[in-house]
Write an enzyme that holds these catalytic residues in place. Structure first.
Site, short mmCIF file in Angstrom:
data_model
loop_
_atom_site.label_atom_id
_atom_site.label_comp_id
_atom_site.label_asym_id
_atom_site.label_seq_id
_atom_site.Cartn_x
_atom_site.Cartn_y
_atom_site.Cartn_z
N ASP A 36 45.24 32.98 92.04
CA ASP A 36 46.07 33.86 92.85
C ASP A 36 45.26 35.05 93.36
O ASP A 36 44.49 35.66 92.62
CB ASP A 36 47.21 34.37 91.94
CG ASP A 36 48.32 35.04 92.72
OD1 ASP A 36 48.83 34.43 93.65
OD2 ASP A 36 48.68 36.19 92.37
N GLU B 61 43.12 31.37 96.50
CA GLU B 61 43.90 31.96 97.58
C GLU B 61 43.10 33.14 98.13
O GLU B 61 43.05 34.21 97.53
CB GLU B 61 45.26 32.46 97.04
CG GLU B 61 46.13 33.01 98.14
CD GLU B 61 47.30 33.86 97.64
OE1 GLU B 61 48.30 33.96 98.35
OE2 GLU B 61 47.20 34.45 96.54
C1 BGC Z 1 51.50 34.57 95.47
C2 BGC Z 1 52.77 35.30 95.74
C3 BGC Z 1 52.88 36.47 94.80
C4 BGC Z 1 51.62 37.34 94.86
C5 BGC Z 1 51.56 38.32 93.75
C6 BGC Z 1 50.49 35.60 95.76
O1 BGC Z 1 49.60 35.60 96.65
O2 BGC Z 1 51.32 33.42 96.26
O3 BGC Z 1 53.88 34.47 95.64
O4 BGC Z 1 53.97 37.26 95.13
O5 BGC Z 1 50.46 36.57 94.76
O6 BGC Z 1 51.27 37.64 92.56
#
Ligand code: BGC
Length: 551
Positions: free
Chosen positions: A204, A241
């Site tokens: 993440d 990500e």
């Molecule tokens: C996830 C989100 C989340 C955020 C904070 C992200 O990029 O995909 O759903 O709200 O991280 O954890």
């Protein structure tokens, strides 16, 4: 890095399927999806052709950010089941040829995590420097990620009279990755889940996680995480990500030569250009972007997607381009969020037009890289705009036309989220009906997966955009030593003619259309011409002498 045994690199040709256990299948009838329910749906996923399940956070959490606010990195949210249920899911998935990866959310914890509870209790807490504190927030701050909820990245803690950093919500304090003890804890968490059979992680918010004030060598750290995972298991992946421009993403792969940081990254830039091309009915924005997308080192891979559990972010488009996409696909304010994103699923955005929807998924599976589906995409689920913000796309999976879409036997008011209504309600859109309908979207996606798995050049090959006279058409070619695939996609409702001039194809070469098994012969003279319907698509395998693959 030179790869000799390509079969180890499973992620290069995987089909990733993201789901949230909580909204997937409720087996004990309490209204909340659970691991046992998921275990009962693994055959469905195997039948679809999924090879990797990405589990969204299943850890204990106050659930103020759909589980991305974790209170115990070693736990399983009791509503979903326990460790035994999770291990059963992992084992059964493996038995069906599917790996399981999990969300790794270590940029921040919940403010109710015992580390933070201790950290904010006193400046002397042994966990104080697990988080990032300052006497004053910096004068200049980037815009918060959730501008409708937060106006600063720093929150004042009254008791200890300092501010703490939170890149996301204020109830998600950022971990201080500069602290070696934090890094040790993260390594233990990774090691723990890998021992239980997890094959890697969707990491993440990677840039927020590693690029922290005062932290020297963020990329050295990412490199060390990758090699740690590799030591623990040769099959471990880090799917990051990283929503940044391509040239920055390349650094997160470790650069062109090193290839030793993230194994995979989502292609946020390409995804946004797909929507711009769809909105304009003109393939040029996507064609230009793909042509400029960096070729990756051999081990690394792009993860392509059309939708995920978050807003469809359009942050990499210009103001005008973003407006074009909003006008086409999210004209009402309630369909938009944060001034940059859309809270809808794909089929309603495309007005339920089956030709256009299929064209979009055909494109997804033919793009160089590894495709990622968000649950329900395979049956064409819609969103529920009555639910706030990003939750609109997180409604329960629709299994049958029965009560609660077959998701749960609980009373509708006890469901973890209401089932979608109207034109995309379970009576119209559900997995059971589509399994028995040859012409369904579900069976079409299954066919795409079959063709994708039979065309390893998509994951491995060299990619070229083939110029076309018609701007509405994207023609791209991917080839490796073993094969060549040419994919054609018409972004406009009007029919088009595709013209292919490939110098190295011998006249008389057989060309097979993989999605419908038509066969053509490369002409003696002049270009190979193909008519394409409005929103038409075609995958052509240019058969080489001696090619023995299934078509
Ligand atoms: C996830 C989100 C989340 C955020 C904070 C992200 O990029 O995909 O759903 O709200 O991280 O954890």
């Amino acid at each position: 890095m030179r790869v000799t045994d390509t079969s180890d690199l499973w992620w290069k040709t995987a089909v990733v399927y993201c789901l949230d256990v909580e909204t997937y299948m409720d087996w004990n009838g309490d209204g909340c999806g659970d691991l046992e329910g998921l275990a009962h749906r693994l055959d469905y996923l195997a039948e679809l052709g999924v090879t990797c399940i990405w589990l969204m956070p299943f850890y204990p959490s106050p659930d103020r950010d759909d589980g991305y606010d974790i209170t115990d990195y070693y736990g399983v949210d009791a509503r979903l089941g326990h460790h035994g249920d999770l291990v059963e899911v992992i084992r059964t998935a493996k038995d069906r040829g599917m790996r399981v990866i999990a969300d790794l959310v270590v940029n921040h914890t919940s403010d109710q995590h015992p580390w933070f509870v201790s950290a904010r209790s006193s400046r002397e807490s042994p966990f104080r420097d697990f988080y990032v504190w300052a006497d004053e927030p910096p004068a200049k701050q980037p815009e918060p990620v959730f501008p409708d909820q937060e106006d600063s990245l720093w929150e004042y803690d009254k008791k200890t009279k300092q501010y703490y950093l939170h890149n996301f919500y204020k109830h998600q304090p950022d971990l201080n990755v500069a602290n070696p003890r934090v890094r040790e804890e993260i390594a233990k968490v990774i090691g723990f889940w890998m021992e239980l059979g997890i094959s890697g992680f969707r990491v993440d918010a990677v840039p927020f996680f590693i690029e922290q004030p005062g932290f020297e060598g963020p990329h050295d750290y990412l490199r060390s995480l990758r090699s740690y995972i590799g030591r623990r298991s040769g099959e471990g992946v880090l799917l990051g990500e990283v929503n940044l421009p391509y040239e920055d993403q390349l650094k997160y792969f470790g650069g062109l030569d090193a290839d030793d940081e993230l194994t995979m990254q989502f292609d946020f830039v390409g995804m946004q250009q797909i929507y711009l091309s769809l909105a304009r009915e003109d393939a040029t924005p996507l064609a230009d972007t793909l042509a400029a997308r960096p070729a990756l080192p051999e081990v690394a891979q792009w993860a392509n997607f059309l939708r995920n559990h978050d807003e469809l972010t359009l942050d990499k488009l210009t103001e005008d381009e973003r407006q074009e996409v909003f006008d086409a696909f999210a004209p009402e304010e309630r369909m938009q969020v944060y001034g940059r994103g859309i809270v809808r699923r794909l089929p309603p955005m495309l007005h339920g037009d089956p030709r256009r929807i299929r064209m979009a998924y055909s494109l997804l599976f033919s793009l160089p890289g590894t495709p990622v589906l968000f649950y329900g995409e395979e049956i064409g689920m819609g969103e529920n705009l009555d639910l706030p913000g990003r939750t609109s796309v997180r409604s329960p999976m629709q299994w049958t036309s029965g009560a609660n879409g077959g998701f749960s036997k609980a009373d509708p008011e006890d469901l973890v989220a209401p089932v979608t209504g109207d034109g995309f309600a379970p009576s119209h859109v559900n997995a059971s009906q589509q399994r028995h309908d040859e012409g369904s979207l579900l069976n079409f996606i299954r066919l795409l997966i079959q063709c994708y798995r039979n065309s390893p050049e998509i994951g491995w090959g060299r990619f070229t955009v083939l110029e076309q006279p018609d701007r509405a058409v994207l023609a791209h070619q991917i080839e490796n030593g073993q094969g060549r695939l040419v994919a054609l996609h018409n972004f406009a409702p009007e029919p088009a003619t595709v013209r292919l001039e490939l110098e190295d194809v011998e006249p008389g070469t057989v060309v097979t259309s993989l999605l419908d098994a038509d066969e053509y012969t490369w002409p003696e003279e002049g270009p190979f011409e193909q008519p394409l319907d409005g929103y038409g698509y075609r995958w052509l395998r240019v058969i080489r002498p001696g090619d023995q693959r299934l078509t």
